[in-house]
Design a protein around this motif. Structure first.
Motif, mmCIF file in Angstrom:
data_model
loop_
_atom_site.group_PDB
_atom_site.id
_atom_site.type_symbol
_atom_site.label_atom_id
_atom_site.label_comp_id
_atom_site.label_asym_id
_atom_site.label_seq_id
_atom_site.Cartn_x
_atom_site.Cartn_y
_atom_site.Cartn_z
ATOM 1 N N GLU A 189 42.165 40.455 35.174
ATOM 2 C CA GLU A 189 42.259 41.449 36.372
ATOM 3 C C GLU A 189 43.740 42.033 36.431
ATOM 4 O OE1 GLU A 189 38.839 39.396 39.040
ATOM 5 O OE2 GLU A 189 40.977 39.211 39.770
ATOM 6 N N ALA A 190 44.806 41.311 36.280
ATOM 7 C CA ALA A 190 46.152 41.869 36.169
ATOM 8 C C ALA A 190 46.352 42.870 35.050
ATOM 9 C CB ALA A 190 46.975 40.655 36.306
ATOM 10 N N MET A 241 48.823 37.108 41.396
ATOM 11 C CA MET A 241 48.782 35.795 41.574
ATOM 12 C C MET A 241 49.715 35.343 40.264
ATOM 13 S SD MET A 241 46.586 34.864 43.677
ATOM 14 C CE MET A 241 47.435 36.006 44.991
ATOM 15 N N CYS A 257 46.028 29.279 42.365
ATOM 16 C CA CYS A 257 45.634 30.651 42.403
ATOM 17 C C CYS A 257 44.541 31.039 43.508
ATOM 18 C CB CYS A 257 45.226 31.152 40.955
ATOM 19 S SG CYS A 257 46.472 31.341 39.815
ATOM 20 N N CYS A 258 43.641 30.103 43.653
ATOM 21 C CA CYS A 258 42.422 30.107 44.659
ATOM 22 C C CYS A 258 42.938 30.116 45.968
ATOM 23 C CB CYS A 258 41.482 29.210 44.320
ATOM 24 S SG CYS A 258 40.526 29.357 42.779
ATOM 25 N N GLU A 285 49.731 36.846 36.758
ATOM 26 C CA GLU A 285 50.552 38.246 36.765
ATOM 27 C C GLU A 285 51.974 37.946 36.760
ATOM 28 O OE1 GLU A 285 50.563 42.408 39.007
ATOM 29 O OE2 GLU A 285 48.971 40.971 39.400
ATOM 30 N N GLU A 287 45.406 33.461 46.618
ATOM 31 C CA GLU A 287 44.539 34.520 46.965
ATOM 32 C C GLU A 287 43.864 34.803 48.435
ATOM 33 O OE1 GLU A 287 41.100 36.749 44.380
ATOM 34 O OE2 GLU A 287 40.772 34.820 44.684
ATOM 35 N N PHE A 341 41.990 35.996 36.519
ATOM 36 C CA PHE A 341 42.989 36.304 37.149
ATOM 37 C C PHE A 341 43.844 37.293 36.239
ATOM 38 C CE2 PHE A 341 41.837 32.677 39.862
ATOM 39 C CZ PHE A 341 42.042 33.477 41.428
ATOM 40 N N LEU A 358 41.124 30.665 35.129
ATOM 41 C CA LEU A 358 42.326 31.191 35.150
ATOM 42 C C LEU A 358 42.641 32.588 34.485
ATOM 43 C CD1 LEU A 358 45.099 30.586 36.655
ATOM 44 C CD2 LEU A 358 45.770 29.424 34.635
ATOM 45 N N ARG A 395 36.606 29.878 42.327
ATOM 46 C CA ARG A 395 36.951 31.096 42.885
ATOM 47 C C ARG A 395 36.164 31.451 44.196
ATOM 48 N NH1 ARG A 395 38.841 36.476 40.261
ATOM 49 N NH2 ARG A 395 40.290 37.470 41.692
#
Length: 466
Positions: free
Chosen positions: A35-36, A341, A328-329, A344, A332, A32, A29, A395
């Motif tokens: 990346e955000a 996601m 989340c997956c 974020e 996406e 994600f 998790l 993912r």
């Protein structure tokens, strides 16, 4: 103060780090979130995961393992032990650890702020009292108040359909009230301590002896509710951003064994559209109440649907759900590229009070994704004789199934390893199965359980084995 069981920290230059503190099952998790944060701040972010999971080996970068119970269990069984520790005890242990505090000082020498990301915000976590350290998540004191089942039922009883309940202040009151209610609540009593989740600290009682055996005269507050026979236990995952800004991630069906023991979830829900829309409506009402209580961030709501399609509120989990990563997956693969996601959304909820750009709920299941999870919990200690290679590719599996590169897949995650004792109450592994049809999911879950069973020796007379 427990020693660090395992560490493989390797910091890179020109990278800012946040700390994840929680169980290993939510490790991915944080990908994600990093990346955000990299997009939001326009610089490279990564994370260091601090987890309690004592395994034979680890296939994860930047990992620190701290388990305050592992030494005691190792002495009990005479070998390495995978054992579970409560979230509050783990948080307190991490907060007091001198090496973790030294790591934070090292990071603050290189970056202005250190964020902490947690599965559940807890008062026992005190690292955020260090200047420059803050939690990306709900206020820990608000979360503690909200997670009281008694507080939930007292406050939501007038705005939602809630199962009939009574509050008992002490064990004697519990016994007396249960004796009275059992005369009219013939299907059973659901009894739980003030703080309870996933079947822990709760029981479906059909007699006073059940209650006495379970709670052993603990003199504390209890919640009794009328048990309603039912088939469906839906759960809704959501995010509180503003009073009118409640994001619904999705609805899944919980798999409940023996009436109160949570073992996993299935998506999409098999319930009809009318019921699902009503569940979302109730969840938005709960989200609005949470906002007024000062709560911001991810939360989950559990309900039951009886044989007449009537919906009853069961509980709020003022934290992330066990299926937050799976949602989340799914999001996406289902939403347009660039859609934020859940991590974020939570960052914006806590720090800005608004939705991030391009926020969009999932209104359908365009890739026809079906998935299920199974938490393989050990109820009597066992020893392992084999291992299952650790995978962190969940993912990627969702992406391949969504794109049609795979029809179906299943993953066995977080297996403890070979020649390990898995103590009572711990998880030996977790299974995620996915495909385009419920039968794909069931096949994967069944194969996963059979594979895990092959790694278990059920012995008697070994150390502390029963």
């Amino acid at each position: 103060m427990p020693d660090i069981y395992f560490s493989n920290i390797k910091l890179e230059e020109d990278t800012e780090y946040f700390l994840y503190i929680g169980e290993l099952k939510n490790y991915s998790l944080n990908i994600f979130l990093k990346e955000a944060l990299s997009r939001i701040f326009n610089r490279k972010f990564d994370f260091i995961a601090i987890v309690p999971d004592a395994f034979e080996q680890y296939n994860y970068d930047n990992l620190i393992v701290i388990n305050p119970k592992s030494t005691d269990y190792a002495c009990k069984y005479g070998t390495y032990v995978c054992c579970r520790v409560s979230a509050d005890e783990f948080s307190a242990s991490v907060s007091k650890n001198r090496q973790i505090r030294a790591l934070i000082r090292r990071l603050l020498n290189q970056q202005e702020k250190v964020y902490i990301y947690m599965f559940e915000s807890l008062p026992e976590m005190t690292l955020d009292e260090i200047p420059g350290v803050s939690i990306i998540g709900p206020d820990k004191h608000v979360s503690k108040r909200i997670n009281s089942k008694i507080y939930q039922y007292q406050n939501l009883n007038d705005i939602l359909p809630v199962v009939d309940f009574r509050i008992c202040h002490g064990f004697n009151s519990l016994i007396q009230t249960s004796q009275e209610l059992s005369k009219s609540w013939r299907d059973g009593l659901f009894v739980c301590r003030e703080y309870s989740a996933a079947g822990v600290n709760s029981i479906i009682a059909h007699g006073i002896d059940d209650i006495k055996d379970k709670f052993n005269a603990l003199d504390e507050p209890y919640l009794i509710s009328r048990y309603i026979p039912h088939e469906y236990d839906p759960t809704v995952l959501a995010v509180v951003v503003g009073e009118q800004d409640i994001y619904i991630a999705g609805v899944a069906d919980q798999r409940i064994e023996q009436g109160n023991r949570f073992t996993g979830s299935d998506f999409p829900s098999v319930l009809n559209k009318k019921i699902i829309e009503k569940l979302k409506e109730y969840t938005r009402v709960i989200g609005q109440w949470l906002f007024r209580e000062g709560y911001r961030g991810i939360f989950g709501c559990d309900f039951l649907v009886d044989d007449n399609d009537d919906i009853y509120f069961l509980e709020i989990n003022a934290r992330k759900q066990g299926t937050t990563l799976e949602f989340c997956c799914t999001l996406e693969q289902s939403l347009p590229p660039g859609s934020p996601m859940l991590p974020e959304l939570e960052f914006y909820a806590v720090n800005k009070g608004v939705f991030p750009p391009n926020t969009m709920e999932m209104k359908s299941n365009p890739k026809n994704l079906h998935w299920g999870t199974y938490n393989y919990k050990i109820h009597d200690s066992v020893q392992t004789s084999a291992y299952i290679p650790q995978s962190a590719q969940e993912r990627e599996a969702f992406k391949k199934v969504a794109e049609g590169k795979l029809r179906k897949d299943f993953l066995i995650l977080e297996h403890a390893g070979c020649d390990f004792v898995v103590a009572e109450g711990a998880f030996i592994a977790r299974i995620v199965a996915l495909g385009h049809h419920p039968t794909d999911v069931q096949q994967g879950l069944n194969l996963g359980r059979k594979t895990i069973d092959l790694t278990i020796i059920k012995k008697t007379g070994f150390g502390g084995f029963k």
